[in-house]
Design a protein around this motif. Structure first.
Motif, PDB file in Angstrom:
ATOM      1  N   LYS A  70       0.830  -1.208   0.000  1.00  0.00           N
ATOM      2  CA  LYS A  70       0.000   0.000   0.000  1.00  0.00           C
ATOM      3  C   LYS A  70       0.860   1.250   0.000  1.00  0.00           C
ATOM      4  N   VAL A  71       1.918   1.248   0.793  1.00  0.00           N
ATOM      5  CA  VAL A  71       2.817   2.409   0.837  1.00  0.00           C
ATOM      6  C   VAL A  71       3.444   2.645  -0.530  1.00  0.00           C
ATOM      7  N   GLU A  72       3.929   1.567  -1.156  1.00  0.00           N
ATOM      8  CA  GLU A  72       4.558   1.701  -2.470  1.00  0.00           C
ATOM      9  C   GLU A  72       3.533   2.078  -3.532  1.00  0.00           C
ATOM     10  N   ALA A  73       2.318   1.541  -3.426  1.00  0.00           N
ATOM     11  CA  ALA A  73       1.274   1.861  -4.396  1.00  0.00           C
ATOM     12  C   ALA A  73       0.931   3.344  -4.348  1.00  0.00           C
ATOM     13  N   LEU A  74       0.794   3.889  -3.141  1.00  0.00           N
ATOM     14  CA  LEU A  74       0.490   5.319  -3.000  1.00  0.00           C
ATOM     15  C   LEU A  74       1.626   6.169  -3.559  1.00  0.00           C
ATOM     16  N   ALA A  75       2.858   5.749  -3.291  1.00  0.00           N
ATOM     17  CA  ALA A  75       4.017   6.483  -3.807  1.00  0.00           C
ATOM     18  C   ALA A  75       4.068   6.398  -5.329  1.00  0.00           C
ATOM     19  N   HIS A  76       3.745   5.227  -5.862  1.00  0.00           N
ATOM     20  CA  HIS A  76       3.744   5.023  -7.314  1.00  0.00           C
ATOM     21  C   HIS A  76       2.707   5.922  -7.980  1.00  0.00           C
ATOM     22  N   LEU A  77       1.512   5.962  -7.408  1.00  0.00           N
ATOM     23  CA  LEU A  77       0.442   6.788  -7.980  1.00  0.00           C
ATOM     24  C   LEU A  77       0.763   8.273  -7.878  1.00  0.00           C
ATOM     25  N   ASP A  78       1.336   8.684  -6.771  1.00  0.00           N
ATOM     26  CA  ASP A  78       1.737  10.083  -6.614  1.00  0.00           C
ATOM     27  C   ASP A  78       2.795  10.454  -7.646  1.00  0.00           C
ATOM     28  N   LEU A  79       3.747   9.546  -7.847  1.00  0.00           N
ATOM     29  CA  LEU A  79       4.812   9.787  -8.826  1.00  0.00           C
ATOM     30  C   LEU A  79       4.236   9.910 -10.224  1.00  0.00           C
ATOM     31  N   LYS A 131       0.502  22.789 -13.000  1.00  0.00           N
ATOM     32  CA  LYS A 131       1.155  22.400 -11.756  1.00  0.00           C
ATOM     33  C   LYS A 131       0.220  21.578 -10.871  1.00  0.00           C
ATOM     34  N   VAL A 132       0.696  20.423 -10.430  1.00  0.00           N
ATOM     35  CA  VAL A 132      -0.076  19.584  -9.517  1.00  0.00           C
ATOM     36  C   VAL A 132       0.045  20.149  -8.104  1.00  0.00           C
ATOM     37  N   LEU A 133      -1.102  20.372  -7.473  1.00  0.00           N
ATOM     38  CA  LEU A 133      -1.120  20.903  -6.103  1.00  0.00           C
ATOM     39  C   LEU A 133      -1.206  19.784  -5.073  1.00  0.00           C
ATOM     40  N   SER A 134      -1.956  18.732  -5.391  1.00  0.00           N
ATOM     41  CA  SER A 134      -2.094  17.615  -4.456  1.00  0.00           C
ATOM     42  C   SER A 134      -2.647  16.392  -5.167  1.00  0.00           C
ATOM     43  N   THR A 135      -2.353  15.220  -4.601  1.00  0.00           N
ATOM     44  CA  THR A 135      -2.945  13.967  -5.071  1.00  0.00           C
ATOM     45  C   THR A 135      -3.436  13.190  -3.851  1.00  0.00           C
ATOM     46  N   ASP A 136      -4.597  12.597  -3.998  1.00  0.00           N
ATOM     47  CA  ASP A 136      -5.172  11.806  -2.910  1.00  0.00           C
ATOM     48  C   ASP A 136      -5.684  10.496  -3.501  1.00  0.00           C
ATOM     49  N   SER A 137      -5.036   9.386  -3.149  1.00  0.00           N
ATOM     50  CA  SER A 137      -5.372   8.090  -3.743  1.00  0.00           C
ATOM     51  C   SER A 137      -5.992   7.166  -2.709  1.00  0.00           C
ATOM     52  N   ARG A 138      -6.921   6.339  -3.178  1.00  0.00           N
ATOM     53  CA  ARG A 138      -7.554   5.307  -2.369  1.00  0.00           C
ATOM     54  C   ARG A 138      -7.302   3.968  -3.050  1.00  0.00           C
ATOM     55  N   ILE A 139      -6.777   3.007  -2.281  1.00  0.00           N
ATOM     56  CA  ILE A 139      -6.455   1.685  -2.813  1.00  0.00           C
ATOM     57  C   ILE A 139      -7.494   0.683  -2.334  1.00  0.00           C
ATOM     58  N   GLY A 140      -7.989  -0.152  -3.249  1.00  0.00           N
ATOM     59  CA  GLY A 140      -8.936  -1.202  -2.892  1.00  0.00           C
ATOM     60  C   GLY A 140      -8.460  -2.537  -3.439  1.00  0.00           C
ATOM     61  N   GLU A 141      -8.902  -3.620  -2.793  1.00  0.00           N
ATOM     62  CA  GLU A 141      -8.533  -4.967  -3.239  1.00  0.00           C
ATOM     63  C   GLU A 141      -9.767  -5.852  -3.290  1.00  0.00           C
ATOM     64  N   THR A 151      -7.687  11.430  -6.718  1.00  0.00           N
ATOM     65  CA  THR A 151      -8.163  12.789  -6.945  1.00  0.00           C
ATOM     66  C   THR A 151      -6.958  13.710  -7.017  1.00  0.00           C
ATOM     67  N   THR A 152      -6.782  14.323  -8.165  1.00  0.00           N
ATOM     68  CA  THR A 152      -5.642  15.217  -8.393  1.00  0.00           C
ATOM     69  C   THR A 152      -6.134  16.652  -8.535  1.00  0.00           C
ATOM     70  N   ILE A 153      -5.577  17.521  -7.725  1.00  0.00           N
ATOM     71  CA  ILE A 153      -5.867  18.950  -7.835  1.00  0.00           C
ATOM     72  C   ILE A 153      -4.686  19.610  -8.534  1.00  0.00           C
ATOM     73  N   PHE A 154      -4.964  20.288  -9.648  1.00  0.00           N
ATOM     74  CA  PHE A 154      -3.881  20.972 -10.358  1.00  0.00           C
ATOM     75  C   PHE A 154      -4.377  22.316 -10.885  1.00  0.00           C
ATOM     76  N   GLU A 155      -3.433  23.165 -11.157  1.00  0.00           N
ATOM     77  CA  GLU A 155      -3.766  24.480 -11.685  1.00  0.00           C
ATOM     78  C   GLU A 155      -3.062  24.712 -13.013  1.00  0.00           C
ATOM     79  N   ILE A 156      -3.687  25.504 -13.836  1.00  0.00           N
ATOM     80  CA  ILE A 156      -3.088  25.895 -15.118  1.00  0.00           C
ATOM     81  C   ILE A 156      -2.884  27.404 -15.085  1.00  0.00           C
TER      82      ILE A 156
END
Length: 204
Positions: A70-79, A131-141, A151-156
């Motif tokens: 889960k930790v690696e998955a969240l890091a992967h998605l953020d990346l 520019k990406v301001l934040s990412t919030d991921s939810r992992i399910g199995e 959910t990605t918040i970004f600005e142009i």
């Protein structure tokens, strides 16, 4: 009259006793070995092993493995989301190339679609900064399949105008071989889909 065969029945009886004893011992040894093998296999199914920096073996429980996943998955998605959406005219080629290493053909198809729609040409033409301001991921199995919702918040930034957007994307994650530095977490995004996109500036 005495003969050398007088005690042959005693010898045969002794031999039979020895053979039976060996057979019983062999059966007991086999049963014990099977029990130990079953116990060891059961224990192995509940644990895994990693090699420490000093070469020692470290046992890891499957629960820990899932936590690490889960930790690696969240890091992967953020990346991935930072590479794919945090772009400007000077870094978009490098960032998109790195993002494509983190997903399968569904990510590549989305990239090609955006390119055909002129998204990156407008980025260059108008010197846009996304520019990406934040990412919030939810992992399910479910049934061994890992899915995510991010959910990605970004600005142009268009110079005098800055618009903020909320993007909800979904997909699945599968494990692959680690590839440093291209895919350090050993995960691959599949079934990637941009589900919703809305402009936050319009909200009151």
């Amino acid at each position: 009259m005495k003969t050398p065969y007088k005690n042959i029945y005693k010898v045969l009886k002794l031999n039979r006793f020895i053979v039976l004893a060996v057979i019983i011992f062999a059966m007991l040894s086999s049963t014990f070995s099977l029990w130990m093998a079953f116990k060891t296999n059961k224990k192995a199914l509940n644990s895994a092993f990693a090699i420490n920096t000093d070469g020692s073996i470290i046992p890891l429980k499957l629960v820990t493995q899932k936590e690490n996943f889960k930790v690696e998955a969240l890091a992967h998605l953020d990346l991935f989301h930072n590479y794919f959406y945090n772009i400007n005219e000077s870094n978009y080629e490098q960032n998109l190339e790195k993002a494509l290493w983190l997903g399968n053909s569904t990510v590549d198809n989305l990239y090609r679609q955006k390119k055909a729609d002129g998204v990156y040409n407008r980025l260059l033409q108008y010197s846009l900064v996304q520019k990406v301001l934040s990412t919030d991921s939810r992992i399910g199995e479910q049934n061994g399949i890992y899915s995510f919702r991010t959910t990605t918040i970004f600005e142009i930034n268009r110079g005098s105008i800055v618009d903020t957007y909320e993007l909800v994307s979904t997909g699945n994650l599968i494990t692959v071989d680690r590839n440093f530095p291209n895919n350090p977490h050993g995960l691959l995004i599949t079934e990637y889909f941009e589900k919703t996109l809305k402009k936050l500036n319009d909200e009151n």
